[in-house]
Motif scaffolding. Structure first.
Motif, PDB file in Angstrom:
ATOM      1  N   VAL A   1       0.835  -1.201   0.000  1.00 15.06           N
ATOM      2  CA  VAL A   1       0.000   0.000   0.000  1.00 15.06           C
ATOM      3  C   VAL A   1       0.870   1.251   0.000  1.00 15.06           C
ATOM      4  N   ALA A   2       1.974   1.209   0.742  1.00  9.79           N
ATOM      5  CA  ALA A   2       2.882   2.358   0.801  1.00  9.79           C
ATOM      6  C   ALA A   2       3.442   2.694  -0.577  1.00  9.79           C
ATOM      7  N   VAL A   3       3.833   1.652  -1.317  1.00  8.06           N
ATOM      8  CA  VAL A   3       4.320   1.880  -2.688  1.00  8.06           C
ATOM      9  C   VAL A   3       3.200   2.454  -3.552  1.00  8.06           C
ATOM     10  N   GLY A   4       1.993   1.920  -3.390  1.00 11.34           N
ATOM     11  CA  GLY A   4       0.855   2.429  -4.151  1.00 11.34           C
ATOM     12  C   GLY A   4       0.579   3.888  -3.852  1.00 11.34           C
ATOM     13  N   LEU A   5       0.697   4.276  -2.595  1.00 12.75           N
ATOM     14  CA  LEU A   5       0.464   5.676  -2.214  1.00 12.75           C
ATOM     15  C   LEU A   5       1.517   6.594  -2.833  1.00 12.75           C
ATOM     16  N   VAL A   6       2.766   6.124  -2.861  1.00 10.76           N
ATOM     17  CA  VAL A   6       3.826   6.916  -3.506  1.00 10.76           C
ATOM     18  C   VAL A   6       3.498   7.111  -4.977  1.00 10.76           C
ATOM     19  N   ASN A   7       3.094   6.033  -5.645  1.00  6.91           N
ATOM     20  CA  ASN A   7       2.705   6.139  -7.051  1.00  6.91           C
ATOM     21  C   ASN A   7       1.539   7.104  -7.226  1.00  6.91           C
ATOM     22  N   GLY A   8       0.552   6.999  -6.320  1.00  2.00           N
ATOM     23  CA  GLY A   8      -0.613   7.860  -6.410  1.00  2.00           C
ATOM     24  C   GLY A   8      -0.269   9.322  -6.245  1.00  2.00           C
ATOM     25  N   VAL A   9       0.626   9.632  -5.333  1.00  2.00           N
ATOM     26  CA  VAL A   9       1.048  11.022  -5.126  1.00  2.00           C
ATOM     27  C   VAL A   9       1.766  11.547  -6.368  1.00  2.00           C
ATOM     28  N   LEU A  10       2.651  10.728  -6.914  1.00  3.38           N
ATOM     29  CA  LEU A  10       3.397  11.148  -8.106  1.00  3.38           C
ATOM     30  C   LEU A  10       2.468  11.420  -9.283  1.00  3.38           C
ATOM     31  N   VAL A  11       1.483  10.536  -9.464  1.00  3.68           N
ATOM     32  CA  VAL A  11       0.593  10.647 -10.620  1.00  3.68           C
ATOM     33  C   VAL A  11      -0.508  11.684 -10.397  1.00  3.68           C
ATOM     34  N   ALA A  12      -1.178  11.602  -9.252  1.00  5.71           N
ATOM     35  CA  ALA A  12      -2.364  12.441  -9.018  1.00  5.71           C
ATOM     36  C   ALA A  12      -2.012  13.860  -8.584  1.00  5.71           C
ATOM     37  N   PHE A  13      -1.037  13.996  -7.715  1.00  6.23           N
ATOM     38  CA  PHE A  13      -0.765  15.307  -7.129  1.00  6.23           C
ATOM     39  C   PHE A  13       0.396  16.039  -7.806  1.00  6.23           C
ATOM     40  N   LEU A  14       1.350  15.293  -8.365  1.00  6.56           N
ATOM     41  CA  LEU A  14       2.472  15.928  -9.050  1.00  6.56           C
ATOM     42  C   LEU A  14       2.325  15.890 -10.571  1.00  6.56           C
ATOM     43  N   ASN A  15       1.233  15.245 -11.030  1.00  8.53           N
ATOM     44  CA  ASN A  15       0.898  15.203 -12.469  1.00  8.53           C
ATOM     45  C   ASN A  15       2.003  14.586 -13.334  1.00  8.53           C
ATOM     46  N   ILE A  16       2.710  13.620 -12.785  1.00  7.07           N
ATOM     47  CA  ILE A  16       3.709  12.898 -13.561  1.00  7.07           C
ATOM     48  C   ILE A  16       3.006  11.765 -14.305  1.00  7.07           C
ATOM     49  N   PRO A  17       3.273  11.601 -15.593  1.00  6.60           N
ATOM     50  CA  PRO A  17       2.620  10.511 -16.333  1.00  6.60           C
ATOM     51  C   PRO A  17       2.830   9.173 -15.628  1.00  6.60           C
ATOM     52  N   ALA A  18       1.771   8.378 -15.573  1.00  5.45           N
ATOM     53  CA  ALA A  18       1.809   7.123 -14.822  1.00  5.45           C
ATOM     54  C   ALA A  18       2.927   6.202 -15.283  1.00  5.45           C
ATOM     55  N   PHE A  19       3.162   6.147 -16.576  1.00  2.00           N
ATOM     56  CA  PHE A  19       4.196   5.261 -17.106  1.00  2.00           C
ATOM     57  C   PHE A  19       5.557   5.646 -16.543  1.00  2.00           C
ATOM     58  N   ILE A  20       5.867   6.946 -16.551  1.00  2.00           N
ATOM     59  CA  ILE A  20       7.164   7.416 -16.073  1.00  2.00           C
ATOM     60  C   ILE A  20       7.275   7.266 -14.558  1.00  2.00           C
ATOM     61  N   ALA A  21       6.214   7.658 -13.846  1.00  2.00           N
ATOM     62  CA  ALA A  21       6.228   7.614 -12.383  1.00  2.00           C
ATOM     63  C   ALA A  21       6.438   6.193 -11.876  1.00  2.00           C
ATOM     64  N   THR A  22       5.681   5.251 -12.408  1.00  2.00           N
ATOM     65  CA  THR A  22       5.773   3.877 -11.912  1.00  2.00           C
ATOM     66  C   THR A  22       7.007   3.155 -12.434  1.00  2.00           C
ATOM     67  N   LEU A  23       7.569   3.620 -13.546  1.00  2.00           N
ATOM     68  CA  LEU A  23       8.854   3.087 -14.001  1.00  2.00           C
ATOM     69  C   LEU A  23       9.939   3.444 -12.987  1.00  2.00           C
ATOM     70  N   GLY A  24       9.879   4.684 -12.488  1.00  2.00           N
ATOM     71  CA  GLY A  24      10.832   5.105 -11.476  1.00  2.00           C
ATOM     72  C   GLY A  24      10.692   4.328 -10.185  1.00  2.00           C
ATOM     73  N   THR A  25       9.463   4.142  -9.729  1.00  2.00           N
ATOM     74  CA  THR A  25       9.257   3.389  -8.488  1.00  2.00           C
ATOM     75  C   THR A  25       9.590   1.912  -8.678  1.00  2.00           C
ATOM     76  N   MET A  26       9.403   1.401  -9.881  1.00  2.00           N
ATOM     77  CA  MET A  26       9.771   0.012 -10.150  1.00  2.00           C
ATOM     78  C   MET A  26      11.257  -0.205  -9.852  1.00  2.00           C
ATOM     79  N   LEU A  27      12.101   0.696 -10.346  1.00  2.00           N
ATOM     80  CA  LEU A  27      13.539   0.571 -10.141  1.00  2.00           C
ATOM     81  C   LEU A  27      13.919   0.852  -8.689  1.00  2.00           C
ATOM     82  N   ALA A  28      13.306   1.897  -8.107  1.00  2.00           N
ATOM     83  CA  ALA A  28      13.632   2.262  -6.733  1.00  2.00           C
ATOM     84  C   ALA A  28      13.231   1.161  -5.752  1.00  2.00           C
ATOM     85  N   VAL A  29      12.047   0.604  -5.926  1.00  2.00           N
ATOM     86  CA  VAL A  29      11.573  -0.439  -5.015  1.00  2.00           C
ATOM     87  C   VAL A  29      12.392  -1.710  -5.182  1.00  2.00           C
TER      88      VAL A  29
END
Length: 322
Positions: free
Chosen positions: A106-134
């Motif tokens: 859930v914590a990873v999901g919330l990070v993705n949600g903040v990046l996409v919903a609140f920082l307006n980063i495209p989902a593909f780019i945001a979750t690609l970054g978290t994929m590598l970081a996680v």
């Protein structure tokens, strides 16, 4: 409404004959296909993929996507292993490990949600970054080694049998039922479909779109975490590479099942059939002694075929149309 029902029904009918044909062919082509061990292995493989795919169905229906789901699977497994290594189970028991692992997802999901919903980063780019970081975090916390030592109560929760049915299959079935109920029978599900179909319309209606997106990514992370727990219990170990590329399998299953990549339309029944088909293809390739490289090639072709069949050009639909 009739058009939507017809579309979903047709996509289901496209998968069923293929599943039946492959299963019947494998009965004659491989003696090992109908063995109990193979059926259990196939069921467990499909179940873990289906748990992730259920969350991916909800997310893609809302117009999002998550490339970090596979890494989240690994993180959840390692989180549960660390829980037992530190002896926390003495006070909280196996339930604590389950909460710890799903909480990590859930914590990873919330990070993705903040990046996409609140920082307006495209989902593909945001979750690609978290994929590598996680994934990096998984290696850091595990030291790059396989961690064992799970409690038996934890293992028995997700592995083994109940009334002859693998517990992983029971977990996956309950997950799909709940996800289908949320998507089709709740206000949240209607809003997720509306978010993927016409986000501006929801925003104009006063719906808190950002919170809705955040919730969709949190659900995705939680279910990826649940898949990680199921996988680690079946292996009695947490491996740093666990879950690698699982997100691609989940996306393949969702697309083949008839959920629109553009959002607005999703079907858990289609996702279930897609998971069965993908698992069956992989299992058949293994039993026939064909190189695993061909499995990747076949999956790629299946994804492309599903995208082409469901494309707006062929279906005559556009995003936002009813």
């Amino acid at each position: 409404m009739n058009a939507l029902f017809d579309t979903i029904r047709e996509r289901h009918l496209q998968l069923l004959p293929v599943i039946i044909l492959i299963a019947v062919a494998m009965v004659f082509l491989s003696d090992g296909f109908t063995t109990q061990q193979n059926i259990v292995n196939l069921a467990n493989r499909v179940a873990i993929n289906l748990i992730i795919a259920a969350g991916m169905t909800l997310l893609i229906t809302s117009g999002g996507i998550d490339l970090s789901a596979g890494s989240t699977v690994g993180l959840s497994a390692v989180a549960a292993a660390i829980y037992f290594q530190n002896g926390w189970d003495i006070a909280l028991g196996p339930a604590g490990a389950i909460l710890f692992g799903i909480g990590a997802g859930v914590a990873v999901g919330l990070v993705n949600g903040v990046l996409v919903a609140f920082l307006n980063i495209p989902a593909f780019i945001a979750t690609l970054g978290t994929m590598l970081a996680v994934r990096g975090l998984v290696f850091i916390t595990s030291g790059g080694r396989t961690i064992m030592g799970f409690g038996q109560g934890y293992i028995d929760t997700f592995s083994g049998f109940t009334l002859g049915v693998p517990r992983a299959v029971i977990v996956a079935t309950l997950t799909v039922i709940v996800a289908a109920f949320v998507l089709n029978r709740t206000i949240t599900g209607r809003l997720l479909q509306g978010l993927g179909g016409n986000e501006r319309c929801l925003y104009t209606a006063g719906i808190r779109v950002k919170r809705l997106k955040l919730g969709a990514y949190a659900m995705m992370g939680g279910l990826a975490g649940l898949a990680g727990l199921t996988l680690s219990a079946s292996m009695s170990a947490a491996e740093p590479f666990a879950g690698t590329w699982y997100e691609l399998d989940a996306i393949a299953v969702v697309v083949m099942g008839g959920t629109a990549l553009s959002g607005g339309r999703g079907t858990l029944m289609g996702t279930t059939l897609g998971a069965i088909l993908l698992g069956l293809v992989g299992n058949s390739i293994n039993l026939l002694g064909i190189s695993a490289y061909y499995q990747t090639f076949v999956v790629g072709l299946m994804i492309m075929a599903a995208i082409v069949v469901g494309s707006p050009v062929l279906t005559g639909t556009r995003k936002g149309q009813s």
